[in-house]
Design a protein around this motif. Structure first.
Motif, PDB file in Angstrom:
ATOM      1  N   ASP A   4      50.286  39.904  25.746  1.00 48.34           N
ATOM      2  CA  ASP A   4      49.397  40.907  25.159  1.00 48.34           C
ATOM      3  C   ASP A   4      47.953  40.712  25.597  1.00 48.34           C
ATOM      4  N   ILE A   5      47.608  39.524  26.063  1.00 43.65           N
ATOM      5  CA  ILE A   5      46.223  39.247  26.463  1.00 43.65           C
ATOM      6  C   ILE A   5      45.756  40.177  27.578  1.00 43.65           C
ATOM      7  N   LEU A   6      46.694  40.702  28.375  1.00 42.67           N
ATOM      8  CA  LEU A   6      46.310  41.634  29.437  1.00 42.67           C
ATOM      9  C   LEU A   6      45.939  43.010  28.885  1.00 42.67           C
ATOM     10  N   ASN A   7      46.299  43.282  27.645  1.00 38.73           N
ATOM     11  CA  ASN A   7      45.969  44.558  27.020  1.00 38.73           C
ATOM     12  C   ASN A   7      44.678  44.491  26.215  1.00 38.73           C
ATOM     13  N   ARG A   8      44.288  43.303  25.821  1.00 42.84           N
ATOM     14  CA  ARG A   8      43.069  43.120  25.031  1.00 42.84           C
ATOM     15  C   ARG A   8      42.503  41.751  25.403  1.00 42.84           C
ATOM     16  N   GLY A   9      41.495  41.311  24.753  1.00 41.06           N
ATOM     17  CA  GLY A   9      40.954  39.986  25.036  1.00 41.06           C
ATOM     18  C   GLY A   9      39.839  39.998  26.068  1.00 41.06           C
ATOM     19  N   TYR A  10      39.187  41.132  26.233  1.00 41.86           N
ATOM     20  CA  TYR A  10      38.099  41.231  27.209  1.00 41.86           C
ATOM     21  C   TYR A  10      36.788  41.475  26.486  1.00 41.86           C
ATOM     22  N   HIS A  11      35.704  41.140  27.149  1.00 41.95           N
ATOM     23  CA  HIS A  11      34.372  41.436  26.628  1.00 41.95           C
ATOM     24  C   HIS A  11      34.169  42.953  26.622  1.00 41.95           C
ATOM     25  N   PRO A  12      33.296  43.452  25.770  1.00 36.07           N
ATOM     26  CA  PRO A  12      33.054  44.897  25.710  1.00 36.07           C
ATOM     27  C   PRO A  12      32.672  45.503  27.071  1.00 36.07           C
ATOM     28  N   ARG A  22      39.529  53.993  34.981  1.00 33.26           N
ATOM     29  CA  ARG A  22      40.644  54.889  34.668  1.00 33.26           C
ATOM     30  C   ARG A  22      40.194  56.350  34.671  1.00 33.26           C
ATOM     31  N   LEU A  23      39.013  56.597  34.125  1.00 30.79           N
ATOM     32  CA  LEU A  23      38.488  57.954  34.064  1.00 30.79           C
ATOM     33  C   LEU A  23      38.260  58.525  35.466  1.00 30.79           C
ATOM     34  N   PHE A  24      37.615  57.758  36.328  1.00 31.93           N
ATOM     35  CA  PHE A  24      37.267  58.272  37.651  1.00 31.93           C
ATOM     36  C   PHE A  24      38.413  58.216  38.658  1.00 31.93           C
ATOM     37  N   SER A  25      39.296  57.236  38.525  1.00 33.64           N
ATOM     38  CA  SER A  25      40.404  57.134  39.492  1.00 33.64           C
ATOM     39  C   SER A  25      41.639  57.897  39.042  1.00 33.64           C
ATOM     40  N   GLY A  26      41.770  58.078  37.734  1.00 32.57           N
ATOM     41  CA  GLY A  26      42.971  58.709  37.208  1.00 32.57           C
ATOM     42  C   GLY A  26      44.141  57.746  37.104  1.00 32.57           C
ATOM     43  N   HIS A  27      43.881  56.452  37.338  1.00 33.39           N
ATOM     44  CA  HIS A  27      44.935  55.434  37.292  1.00 33.39           C
ATOM     45  C   HIS A  27      44.469  54.249  36.453  1.00 33.39           C
ATOM     46  N   PRO A  28      45.399  53.587  35.772  1.00 30.46           N
ATOM     47  CA  PRO A  28      45.019  52.402  35.018  1.00 30.46           C
ATOM     48  C   PRO A  28      44.589  51.272  35.958  1.00 30.46           C
ATOM     49  N   VAL A  29      43.779  50.377  35.452  1.00 28.85           N
ATOM     50  CA  VAL A  29      43.377  49.199  36.217  1.00 28.85           C
ATOM     51  C   VAL A  29      44.608  48.303  36.351  1.00 28.85           C
ATOM     52  N   PRO A  30      44.956  47.891  37.563  1.00 27.18           N
ATOM     53  CA  PRO A  30      46.117  47.010  37.735  1.00 27.18           C
ATOM     54  C   PRO A  30      45.907  45.673  37.018  1.00 27.18           C
ATOM     55  N   ASP A  31      46.997  45.101  36.555  1.00 21.64           N
ATOM     56  CA  ASP A  31      46.916  43.833  35.833  1.00 21.64           C
ATOM     57  C   ASP A  31      46.321  42.715  36.686  1.00 21.64           C
ATOM     58  N   ALA A  32      46.518  42.752  37.988  1.00 17.89           N
ATOM     59  CA  ALA A  32      45.929  41.725  38.853  1.00 17.89           C
ATOM     60  C   ALA A  32      44.406  41.772  38.747  1.00 17.89           C
ATOM     61  N   ALA A  33      43.838  42.959  38.678  1.00 20.47           N
ATOM     62  CA  ALA A  33      42.390  43.097  38.527  1.00 20.47           C
ATOM     63  C   ALA A  33      41.959  42.676  37.117  1.00 20.47           C
ATOM     64  N   LYS A  34      42.735  43.056  36.112  1.00 20.12           N
ATOM     65  CA  LYS A  34      42.398  42.677  34.740  1.00 20.12           C
ATOM     66  C   LYS A  34      42.372  41.161  34.576  1.00 20.12           C
ATOM     67  N   LEU A  35      43.307  40.489  35.235  1.00 19.62           N
ATOM     68  CA  LEU A  35      43.412  39.039  35.072  1.00 19.62           C
ATOM     69  C   LEU A  35      42.143  38.328  35.515  1.00 19.62           C
ATOM     70  N   VAL A  36      41.474  38.805  36.556  1.00 22.74           N
ATOM     71  CA  VAL A  36      40.265  38.119  37.006  1.00 22.74           C
ATOM     72  C   VAL A  36      39.106  38.299  36.022  1.00 22.74           C
ATOM     73  N   PHE A  37      39.197  39.295  35.137  1.00 24.61           N
ATOM     74  CA  PHE A  37      38.153  39.488  34.125  1.00 24.61           C
ATOM     75  C   PHE A  37      38.410  38.666  32.867  1.00 24.61           C
ATOM     76  N   TYR A  38      39.628  38.168  32.715  1.00 22.72           N
ATOM     77  CA  TYR A  38      39.935  37.339  31.557  1.00 22.72           C
ATOM     78  C   TYR A  38      39.604  35.897  31.933  1.00 22.72           C
ATOM     79  N   ARG A  39      38.712  35.294  31.236  1.00 24.00           N
ATOM     80  CA  ARG A  39      38.254  33.929  31.518  1.00 24.00           C
ATOM     81  C   ARG A  39      37.801  33.774  32.973  1.00 24.00           C
ATOM     82  N   PRO A  40      36.825  34.574  33.412  1.00 19.82           N
ATOM     83  CA  PRO A  40      36.375  34.510  34.803  1.00 19.82           C
ATOM     84  C   PRO A  40      35.854  33.129  35.195  1.00 19.82           C
TER      85      PRO A  40
END
Length: 193
Positions: A4-12, A22-40
């Motif tokens: 679940d940490i990939l769905n939440r757990g990020y700074h504002p 997501r708004l500009f690309s029309g696609h969700p951010v891939p989890d690989a990209a999200k992972l680098v923002f969690y505990r950078p």
């Protein structure tokens, strides 16, 4: 099991960035990209630098070759997310989908130069068996690959063996084909930063 940490757990600020992407690309951010923002400080910042250097830094291997290596390592590892992401990127980089498909189907009969084939063979062995011997490297060198190209290919292999394992451990969500194509365009334009 998807964590679940990939769905939440990020700074504002990161959440806002994801929403804008997501708004500009029309696609969700891939989890690989999200992972680098969690505990950078622990993983993300260092991973981005290492992977970008392996994939876009100076090398006798082209960007397309390195993306193909990433796809091939991911296929040997059987990581659905990484296979799809880097197959799409290699296809766009080479502008040759049938070539990429041929390599992933059977590297031995694919229409690629022998130095690249020998290198893919070496990366496949390292990924499958977890080790290489001096003879494996000599075989690649005798195919016309330079020592620096061997090092560069091994960096790609390390990057995507790590990423594939994280994708599997975290249960990365497999995007739609359109999502992977959009991600490939981004990677080819901006790299892994």
């Amino acid at each position: 099991m998807r964590l679940d940490i990939l769905n939440r757990g990020y700074h504002p600020g990161s959440k806002l960035l994801f929403a804008l992407i997501r708004l500009f690309s029309g696609h969700p951010v891939p989890d690989a990209a999200k992972l680098v923002f969690y505990r950078p400080d622990f993983y993300g910042a260092r991973a981005k630098v290492f992977i970008h250097e392996a994939m876009r830094g100076p090398s006798a291997w082209t960007v397309a070759d390195r993306e193909l290596m990433a796809a091939y390592v991911s296929k040997v590892h059987e990581s659905a997310f990484c296979i799809a992401a880097h197959t799409a990127t290699a296809r766009q980089a080479y502008q040759d989908g049938p070539l990429v498909a041929a390599v992933l189907a059977d590297v031995e009969s694919a229409p690629v130069p022998e130095p690249l084939r020998a290198t893919l063979r070496m990366l496949g062995k390292l990924t499958a068996e977890g080790k290489l011997g001096a003879e494996d490297v000599r075989e690649v060198l005798s195919a016309g690959v330079s020592r620096q190209q061997v090092k560069d290919a091994l960096a790609v292999c390390v990057a995507f063996n790590t990423t594939a394992r994280l994708a599997d451990a975290f249960g990365f969500e497999v995007l739609s084909p359109e999502g992977f194509e959009a991600g490939a365009r981004y990677l080819l334009k901006r790299g892994y930063r």
